[in-house]
Design a protein around this motif. Structure first.
Motif, PDB file in Angstrom:
ATOM      1  N   LEU A 171      -5.617   1.413   4.004  1.00 61.08           N
ATOM      2  CA  LEU A 171      -4.148   1.428   3.949  1.00 61.08           C
ATOM      3  C   LEU A 171      -3.737   2.298   2.771  1.00 61.08           C
ATOM      4  O   LEU A 171      -3.718   1.854   1.627  1.00 61.08           O
ATOM      5  N   SER A 174       1.087   8.066   2.994  1.00 58.81           N
ATOM      6  CA  SER A 174       1.346   9.225   3.836  1.00 58.81           C
ATOM      7  C   SER A 174       1.761  10.401   2.958  1.00 58.81           C
ATOM      8  O   SER A 174       2.601  10.256   2.074  1.00 58.81           O
ATOM      9  N   ASP A 181      -0.486  11.953  10.290  1.00 54.55           N
ATOM     10  CA  ASP A 181      -1.037  10.671   9.854  1.00 54.55           C
ATOM     11  C   ASP A 181      -0.867   9.599  10.928  1.00 54.55           C
ATOM     12  O   ASP A 181       0.131   9.587  11.644  1.00 54.55           O
ATOM     13  N   TYR A 182      -1.804   8.669  10.982  1.00 54.60           N
ATOM     14  CA  TYR A 182      -1.540   7.395  11.642  1.00 54.60           C
ATOM     15  C   TYR A 182      -0.781   6.522  10.658  1.00 54.60           C
ATOM     16  O   TYR A 182      -1.205   6.389   9.500  1.00 54.60           O
ATOM     17  N   LEU A 183       0.321   5.935  11.097  1.00 53.15           N
ATOM     18  CA  LEU A 183       1.159   5.136  10.199  1.00 53.15           C
ATOM     19  C   LEU A 183       1.034   3.650  10.511  1.00 53.15           C
ATOM     20  O   LEU A 183       0.824   3.255  11.655  1.00 53.15           O
ATOM     21  N   VAL A 184       1.206   2.848   9.474  1.00 53.09           N
ATOM     22  CA  VAL A 184       1.152   1.390   9.603  1.00 53.09           C
ATOM     23  C   VAL A 184       2.395   0.808   8.931  1.00 53.09           C
ATOM     24  O   VAL A 184       2.519   0.885   7.714  1.00 53.09           O
ATOM     25  N   PRO A 185       3.316   0.257   9.716  1.00 54.29           N
ATOM     26  CA  PRO A 185       4.515  -0.313   9.081  1.00 54.29           C
ATOM     27  C   PRO A 185       4.154  -1.482   8.171  1.00 54.29           C
ATOM     28  O   PRO A 185       3.288  -2.290   8.498  1.00 54.29           O
ATOM     29  N   PHE A 193       5.834   2.597   5.076  1.00 51.88           N
ATOM     30  CA  PHE A 193       4.662   2.728   5.930  1.00 51.88           C
ATOM     31  C   PHE A 193       3.424   3.072   5.094  1.00 51.88           C
ATOM     32  O   PHE A 193       3.520   3.829   4.129  1.00 51.88           O
ATOM     33  N   TYR A 194       2.309   2.497   5.475  1.00 52.31           N
ATOM     34  CA  TYR A 194       1.028   3.003   4.992  1.00 52.31           C
ATOM     35  C   TYR A 194       0.595   4.141   5.924  1.00 52.31           C
ATOM     36  O   TYR A 194       1.074   4.242   7.052  1.00 52.31           O
ATOM     37  N   LEU A 196      -3.144   5.800   7.421  1.00 53.65           N
ATOM     38  CA  LEU A 196      -4.606   5.739   7.422  1.00 53.65           C
ATOM     39  C   LEU A 196      -5.120   7.061   6.849  1.00 53.65           C
ATOM     40  O   LEU A 196      -4.565   8.117   7.138  1.00 53.65           O
TER      41      LEU A 196
END
Lengths: 597, 597
Positions: A171, A174, A181-185, A193-194, A196
Motif C-alpha cells: 500500500l 500514487s 497505478d492500481y489504486l486502493v481507496p 487512495f493508496y 500498488l
C-alpha cells in the motif's frame, strides 16, 4: 489416513526390491491385462506402476475396478522387479512394480474436464478456470518448482553476501510518473487512495540513505497497463541496491548470481565476465538495445559509401539525416528463395519500414533489382565493406536511424529463426552499457531515458553545465542485462548528491513543487548524508520464461490473469456490495448500459 | 568514489594493526582534544574510531573541522592500537584507532531533525516522517536485519524439506466472509473490483489439490480493520500447507522450525516436543486460549464447592450457569498491599467483571471481606483445593464462564508483571489443540470457530449425523501455536472430501448458492481427487516482536503505517487526479465538508 506413505511415487529404486512400502498418490493411466490391473500412481516426485493382481491379493480385482482416473489412493504393497522387456527406462522407477496388498481410498474424483496428463491442446481458458487441475500436470508443476528453486538460489546467493531482505509496502503512494497505478481507496482517509507499487525504487533508495548498504527483495510489482501476451498486472522483480559501490560492483555481483543460477538450474557453465556492449554499438550492430547474441547476422552501416549515390531512395534518406545499413546473410543464398526476399518488405511494414533491398551474390555475378543504381565504385566499396562473396545475400534498408534499426533488428530475428541459427540450449547474456542519460522529447527538450535519479558517468558530469548539445550527449551510468534478446534486468548508479540532482531537475524543467509531488521524501533524504549507491531490478517472470524455454508467461506463474486481467479460477475481479463501496466513500459510474451487467 | 572501502566499520581487529585500510561510513559523534579530532565512523556493521591528527596528516585538522554529524565520508588510514586505558571493550573495534592519511567527502548532511543515534525519546510521528533517518539508528537497523535473517532461516528450513514456495496473487477476489477487504477497482472491467488477500487460504488449498504436496510462502496479507497498536493494514504470514499428513506432522514440522529459529537467532535450545494443552484445559487453567506459560498463577475452579453457598453473589452466578474460580497468589501476601487488592475490581471492569474477592492467609488466620459468608465446610474445602497456606493471597471471581476467564486471564498477566514473575529471556511455547469445531451464534445455531473447511477430528466425524448437542460438542483437528501468551500461528487439517463438506454446510445453513459465492472454486476442486491436507499460518510480525522483545510493531516493519493507516514518509494515501478515477469508472463522494480538505 490409515496408510501413510513410506516413499514418494518417485523414490523407489532397485535396492527396494522385496520390501513392503506404502505409496500415496493419484491414479494416472489404467490398464487391464487379463484380470491384472496396472495403474500409474503419481505424485509431485514421479510415477510408480502399481499392480492389482488377484493372485497376490484377493480383493485386488474388485477394488481395481472401482478406481478411476485422478482418484486419490494409498496402497501398501511389495516392490518387485518388472518382468524382462517390460521396463520403462524413461522414468527412474521404471524397473519396478509395486504389487498391492492393502488399499485405502483417500478421495474419489469426478471426470476431469480435461486429461490432466495431456493439457497442451486444451483451450487456454478451460485450463485457467480449472487451474488446480492444470497444475496437476507434471510438466507445469515442474516449472513452478523450478521457479521456487530459482528464487531460493537467488536468496541464498544474496544472503550469503550480507544482503538484507526488506519487505517494502504494497500500500504505497500514487505518483504522476510512470505507468498507470492500481489504486486502493482508503476507508479511514475518505477521498484518498493508496497505489500498488510499480517498483520499490523510492523505498530501496531510502534504505540506502538509512545505511542498510545491501538490500534485496523478491518483490511483487503492479502496472495497470493493457496486457500483452507476456505481461501480467502483477509481476515479480528481484530488486536490489548497494551502497559505496560503482557499476562494476553491481555487474560483477549479477554475473556471479547468474553463474550460480545457470550452473544449478541448467548445468551450464557461464563464461565470465559477460560481454559488455555500449548502447550505441548495440543499436548499430544489432538494431536493438537488447541484442540477441545467440547468432551473428550483424548490421553494417554503409551510409558513408552511398553518401553521393545516384539511387534516389537511398540518397533521400541520407540527405534527410537518415542512414543505410545492411546485413550479409552469409552463405545462405541457396537456402533463401525469391519468396523469402520478396516477403521482407511486407514484413517490415509494422516497423514503419518502406522496403528492403537485396543483392544475391551469384557465381554469375551479383543479382539485384537495385544494383543498377550504384556506381561501380559504390558497388566495389559495398562488397568490400560487407565482405560479400559468392553464396551470400545482402539485405539493405535506408530510412531514419530509428526505423532502420527497428526493421533490421526484426529481420535479424526473423532470419535467425528461418535459417535455424538459434540452438535450443543457447543462453547468450550481455550487458548493454553507456546509455544516453537524456533523449529529446517531441519539443526537443531533454527527458530522462531511465528515471531522473540515474547518475551521469563521473567523467560526463561537467557537461551538465555546458551547451544543450553537450547535455544531450551525456552518457549515464546505467546498465541493462540482456539474455537471448530480452532485457531481463536494468539498473543504474543513482545520483546521491543534492546539487547534481538539482541541476538535472532544472535541465528537465522540473520545479521544486513538481519534484516534491513526483519524488516526495527522496529529495529530502538525499540531503542527509546519502551514500553513493546504485542497484538493479531483474524481471523474474521473464527470466523464468527464458530459462524454461517457454513463450507463455502463464507457464511460470501459478495463478495468472487473462489478457482481460481476470482470474478465471476465482472469478476476480467481481462486483462488490453497495455497503463496501459506501464505506470507502466511492461510487461506481458506468458509461453506457454496462450497468445492467 | 575514489576511496573504496577495504573493510566495513565493524571489521577491524587486533591483527589489522599496522596495516593501511579504507573505511566508508557516517560521522557519528565528534570530539576534539587539543587539535586532534576523534570521530566515530559507523556503518551497518559497526563503528570504528578514526583520528584526524595534524602530526599524522597536515590537512587533517582543516578537514576535520568541516565535518558534521551524519556526513558521509571515506578515509584511508593506518590502524593503530589505542593508548592504554582508552580502549572501549563494549565494541569489537574498541582496541583500535584508524589515523587518517587521506580523505574523501562523499556527501554532506543538513542538521538531522533528531539525533539518529538516540531516537528513543523522539516523537513517533517525527521518526516515521524521517523513517530513512530513523532506520539509520543501529538498534532499529539490527531489528530489520534480524527479521531478514529469520525469514531466511524459515525459507531454508522449509526448502530443505522440499517445500515449494509459490507466489499467490495479490489481486484477488473479494469474498463476503471475514474481515473487511481492501478493494482495487478494475479499469478494464468497469464496476468490478479486486480484493487484496486476507490470506492465501483458497490458493494454498488449490495447490494441494494440484499435488504440490508441500507449499509455503512468506506472504503479504491485508485487512482493512480499525488499527490497534499491534496491527498494520498489511502484515506478513508464513503460510504453509502439506498433503497426505495429519496434525502431528504439521506440529512436528513447526517444532523443528522453531527449534532452529530459537537456536540460530536467540541461542536458546528449545525442549521438544512442545507442550500441548487442550482448548478446554487452557480456558480452565489460564482463562485464555493463548495462555502465557512463563509463569504459574493457575486458575482453579471451585464452583462445585460453593454450589450451595449462602453467599448470594457467588450463588447467583452459579445458579445462572456461571462459575466461581480462583487463583492462589502463593506466598505473595506480604508483597501485595491492600491497595493492590482493592485495585482489582476497577481493573476487571473493562472485561465486564463486577468485582474480585480475596482472602489473605495471615498467621492470625484468613482475612477477607467475604469469608464470613462461607460455611466452615466450604472454607475448609476451598483452602484444601487452593492449597492455601500462610502467606498466600487467594483471589476469586464469580460470573459467567466467559467473564470469569477473561478477568482472571487479565489478572494473571497483571500480577505476573506486578510481582515480576516474567523473566526477560523466557520463551514459553505451547500448542493449544482440540478446539471446538463450532460455537453457538446469538441465535443458538452452530457457526465455525475457525473456517468451514476445518476438519473435525476423525473420531468425532460420526457426531455430524447426531443431535445438535453432539454437533456443538464436535472437536476439530485445529491447532494454535502460542508463545508467551500470544497466538503466533494457527492451522488445521482441512476437510478434503465433498460429502463431509456438504454436511458441514448444511449444518451451518449455507446453501449451494451462498457456498459458491463465499468459497468459489474450492468446492469444485474438492471433487477432483483432493488429497488429505492441512497447514498453518504464522504471524511473522508478531513473532519478530516477541523474539526481539519489543511492544511496538513499528520496530519490526521497515516502513510501517500509522494508526490512521497513513505512511508519514511517502504521504500515502493521497488524493489522485480526476482522470485516474474516471479511467477506473469510480467517483469519490464525501459525506460532509471533507471535500475542502
Amino acid at each position: 489416513m490409515r496408510l501413510r506413505r513410506t516413499h514418494t511415487c518417485g523414490a523407489l529404486r532397485e535396492s527396494d526390491i522385496g520390501t513392503s512400502v506404502i505409496l500415496n498418490g493419484w491414479v494416472g493411466s489404467y490398464r487391464d491385462h487379463g484380470g491384472v490391473t496396472f495403474i500409474d500412481l503419481y505424485d509431485r516426485w514421479g510415477m510408480t506402476q502399481i499392480v492389482f493382481d488377484p493372485e497376490f491379493s484377493s480383493e485386488a480385482h474388485t477394488i481395481a475396478h472401482t478406481l478411476r482416473n485422478q482418484f486419490t489412493i494409498a496402497i501398501r504393497g511389495e516392490v518387485r522387479r518388472r518382468p524382462e522387456g517390460m521396463e520403462n527406462p524413461s522414468i527412474e522407477t521404471g524397473e519396478l512394480d509395486v504389487y498391492v496388498r492393502e488399499f485405502e481410498l483417500l478421495n474419489t474424483s469426478k471426470t476431469t474436464p480435461f486429461d490432466v496428463l495431456h493439457t497442451s491442446s486444451v483451450h487456454a481458458e478451460t485450463r485457467l478456470k480449472y487451474r488446480y487441475l492444470d497444475l496437476r500436470n507434471p510438466e507445469l508443476q515442474k516449472k513452478m518448482i523450478f521457479r521456487s528453486r530459482a528464487a531460493s538460489l537467488i536468496r541464498s546467493y544474496l544472503t550469503e553476501l550480507e544482503f538484507v531482505e526488506v519487505e517494502t509496502p504494497i500500500l504505497g503512494r500514487s505518483t504522476p510518473e510512470g505507468a498507470r497505478d492500481y489504486l486502493v481507496p482508503s476507508r479511514v482517509n475518505p477521498g484518498k487512495f493508496y497505489a500498488l507499487p510499480q517498483s520499490p525504487q523510492l523505498y530501496k533508495q531510502a534504505l540506502m540513505v538509512s545505511g542498510f548498504d545491501r538490500y534485496f527483495q523478491i518483490a511483487k510489482c503492479f502496472r495497470d497497463e493493457d496486457l500483452r501476451a507476456d505481461r501480467q498486472p502483477e509481476f515479480t522483480q528481484v530488486d536490489l541496491e548497494m551502497s559505496f559501490i560503482n557499476s562494476d560492483d553491481i555487474m560483477g555481483l549479477l554475473e556471479g548470481l547468474f553463474s550460480t543460477l545457470m550452473r544449478e538450474l541448467k548445468g551450464v557453465e557461464l563464461q565470465l565476465p559477460l560481454p559488455r556492449i555500449s548502447y550505441q554499438e548495440a543499436m548499430l550492430r544489432y538494431g536493438s538495445d537488447a541484442p540477441d547474441l545467440r547468432f551473428g547476422l550483424e548490421i553494417t552501416d554503409i551510409t558513408d559509401i552511398l553518401a553521393q549515390t545516384g539511387f534516389g531512395v537511398f540518397r533521400r534518406a541520407i540527405d534527410q539525416g537518415g542512414c543505410v545499413r545492411a546485413i550479409n546473410l552469409k552463405g545462405y543464398s541457396e537456402e533463401l528463395t525469391r519468396k523469402d526476399l520478396d516477403a521482407m518488405t511486407p514484413f517490415v511494414k509494422p516497423y514503419r519500414g518502406k522496403g528492403v533491398a537485396w543483392i544475391r551474390m551469384n557465381e554469375s555475378g551479383p543479382q539485384s533489382p537495385i544494383i543498377k543504381f550504384f556506381s561501380e565504385e559504390e558497388a566495389q566499396h559495398l562488397y568490400e565493406r560487407m565482405d560479400a562473396q559468392v553464396g551470400d545475400v545482402i539485405i539493405f534498408l535506408a530510412d531514419t536511424q530509428k526505423i532502420v534499426c527497428n526493421c533490421l533488428a526484426a529481420l535479424r530475428t526473423h532470419f535467425a529463426k528461418r535459417l535455424k541459427l538459434i540452438r535450443d540450449d543457447a543462453f547468450a547474456f550481455t550487458w548493454v552499457v553507456d546509455f544516453p542519460l537524456f533523449e529529446k522529447d517531441d519539443d526537443g527538450n531533454p527527458t530522462p531515458v531511465h528515471h531522473p535519479f540515474t547518475a551521469p558517468k563521473a567523467e560526463e558530469l561537467h557537461k551538465l553545465d555546458q551547451s544543450p548539445e553537450d547535455v544531450i550527449s551525456i552518457i549515464s551510468d546505467a546498465y541493462d542485462l540482456v539474455l537471448n534478446g530480452s532485457e531481463i534486468g536494468g539498473g543504474s548508479i543513482r545520483i546521491h548528491d543534492h546539487a547534481t540532482q538539482q541541476k538535472i531537475f532544472s535541465l528537465l524543467g522540473i520545479d521544486e513543487q513538481e519534484a516534491k509531488e513526483k519524488f516526495g521524501f527522496l529529495l529530502d533524504a538525499l540531503q542527509y548524508g546519502a551514500p553513493p549507491h546504485g542497484g538493479l531490478a531483474l524481471g523474474l517472470d521473464r527470466i523464468m520464461m527464458l530459462l524454461l524455454g517457454t513463450d507463455s508467461i502463464r507457464d511460470v506463474i501459478a495463478f495468472p490473469k487473462t489478457q482481460k486481467a481476470t482470474d478465471m479460477m476465482t472469478e476476480a475481479p467481481n462486483q462488490v456490495s453497495e455497503e463496501q463501496l459506501e464505506e470507502l466513500s466511492i461510487e461506481v459510474f458506468l458509461m453506457d448500459d454496462d450497468e445492467d451487467e
